[in-house]
Design a protein around this motif. Structure first.
Motif, PDB file in Angstrom:
ATOM      1  N   LYS A 114      -6.344   6.171  -4.599  1.00 50.08           N
ATOM      2  CA  LYS A 114      -7.401   5.604  -5.429  1.00 50.08           C
ATOM      3  C   LYS A 114      -6.849   4.751  -6.580  1.00 50.08           C
ATOM      4  N   GLU A 115      -5.510   4.627  -6.638  1.00 49.61           N
ATOM      5  CA  GLU A 115      -4.838   3.843  -7.680  1.00 49.61           C
ATOM      6  C   GLU A 115      -5.263   4.313  -9.083  1.00 49.61           C
ATOM      7  N   THR A 116      -5.346   5.626  -9.242  1.00 48.46           N
ATOM      8  CA  THR A 116      -5.671   6.229 -10.526  1.00 48.46           C
ATOM      9  C   THR A 116      -4.542   7.186 -10.890  1.00 48.46           C
ATOM     10  N   ASN A 161      -3.494   4.089 -15.479  1.00 43.56           N
ATOM     11  CA  ASN A 161      -4.020   3.040 -14.604  1.00 43.56           C
ATOM     12  C   ASN A 161      -5.209   3.566 -13.811  1.00 43.56           C
ATOM     13  N   MET A 162      -6.298   2.786 -13.792  1.00 44.02           N
ATOM     14  CA  MET A 162      -7.472   3.107 -12.973  1.00 44.02           C
ATOM     15  C   MET A 162      -7.869   1.858 -12.208  1.00 44.02           C
ATOM     16  N   LYS A 163      -7.650   1.911 -10.895  1.00 45.94           N
ATOM     17  CA  LYS A 163      -7.880   0.749 -10.051  1.00 45.94           C
ATOM     18  C   LYS A 163      -7.056  -0.437 -10.577  1.00 45.94           C
ATOM     19  N   ALA A 164      -7.703  -1.497 -11.015  1.00 43.54           N
ATOM     20  CA  ALA A 164      -6.974  -2.676 -11.475  1.00 43.54           C
ATOM     21  C   ALA A 164      -6.730  -2.686 -12.980  1.00 43.54           C
ATOM     22  N   THR A 166      -5.293  -1.201 -16.625  1.00 42.69           N
ATOM     23  CA  THR A 166      -4.236  -0.375 -17.177  1.00 42.69           C
ATOM     24  C   THR A 166      -4.252  -0.444 -18.696  1.00 42.69           C
ATOM     25  N   THR A 211      -2.768  -6.045  -9.995  1.00 42.73           N
ATOM     26  CA  THR A 211      -3.338  -6.541  -8.746  1.00 42.73           C
ATOM     27  C   THR A 211      -2.385  -6.266  -7.595  1.00 42.73           C
ATOM     28  N   ASN A 212      -2.873  -5.600  -6.545  1.00 42.78           N
ATOM     29  CA  ASN A 212      -2.058  -5.300  -5.376  1.00 42.78           C
ATOM     30  C   ASN A 212      -1.813  -6.587  -4.589  1.00 42.78           C
ATOM     31  N   GLU A 217      -3.442  -1.996   1.571  1.00 45.03           N
ATOM     32  CA  GLU A 217      -4.821  -1.567   1.774  1.00 45.03           C
ATOM     33  C   GLU A 217      -5.434  -2.158   3.041  1.00 45.03           C
TER      34      GLU A 217
END
Length: 234
Positions: A114-116, A161-164, A166, A211-212, A217
């Motif tokens: 979840k990129e958290t 960091n939460m999603k995009a 930080t 940004t990934n 994903e």
């Protein structure tokens, strides 16, 4: 100098992102907005008043991330950073800044899918392209002697960091100024000078975006389509 540094960084980012994908890592581009406070003491050990510095530009990092399961990961990278501070001493105001080539090395804990996550990192800083503006009794002067600053610095940071998005704090571990630095140019009034600062660290609060850059994903939908295709064969 600024244009050449940015051009070099763009080329480096492209190569680094490709390397990350080839090594089964995933690339992340980070852009930060910095709020910096100088923690400075004069040659006598007295605190110098600092004014919050806003640095929204030239704070970019290309990162390579590696996750070990869903709870833990590490990352490194290379970037460029705009560091500095603003000082006020009686009628004297000094604005100092340097661009830095930065190399972070960090760990992260949380939910990687979840990129958290929380993260902590150390960072190597090569301070270059120093510029300074001095305001004294209505007069303004400039100088850009790179010998006035320490070429090498280090910092420690913590963040979330939460999603995009930080956010975090960073603190430089070494002095910003070198031993040869004098806070006031020679033409300034002698009674305003107080020699080389005994301490010149920077505390930074930052917000930014990650940004990934990789196909990490995108692999999930492809896998799902492959499973559906196999079902249709029956």
């Amino acid at each position: 100098m600024k244009k050449y540094t940015l051009a070099f960084f763009i080329i480096l980012c492209s190569g680094f992102a490709g390397y990350a994908q080839n090594k089964k890592l995933y690339g992340v581009f980070e852009n930060k907005i910095l709020f910096q406070q100088g923690l400075v003491q004069d040659s006598a050990g007295n605190n110098v008043t600092g004014i919050l510095r806003f640095a929204p530009f030239v704070n970019y990092t290309i990162q390579a991330h590696k996750d070990f399961g869903n709870k833990f990961g590490i990352y490194t990278g290379v970037g460029i950073k705009n560091v500095g501070f603003i000082l006020k001493y009686d009628t004297l105001v000094v604005k100092s800044r340097a661009y830095c080539l930065s190399v972070p090395l960090g760990i992260k804990f949380g939910n990687m899918d979840k990129e958290t996550y929380f993260y902590a990192a150390g960072e190597f800083l090569a301070q270059i392209d120093y510029k300074e503006k001095v305001f004294l009794d209505g007069d303004k002067s400039k100088r850009n002697n790179n010998n006035d600053i320490n070429k090498i610095n280090y910092s420690a940071m913590v963040g979330f960091n939460m999603k995009a998005f930080t956010v975090g704090l960073e603190y430089t571990l070494n002095n910003f100024y070198g031993d040869s630095y004098n806070l006031v140019p020679e033409k300034s009034k002698p009674n305003a000078a107080f020699g080389t600062p005994s301490k010149s660290n920077i505390l930074t609060f930052f917000i930014g975006f990650r940004t990934n850059l990789s196909a990490r994903e995108a692999a999930a939908p492809e896998k799902k389509q492959l499973q559906q295709a196999r079902l249709y064969q029956y």
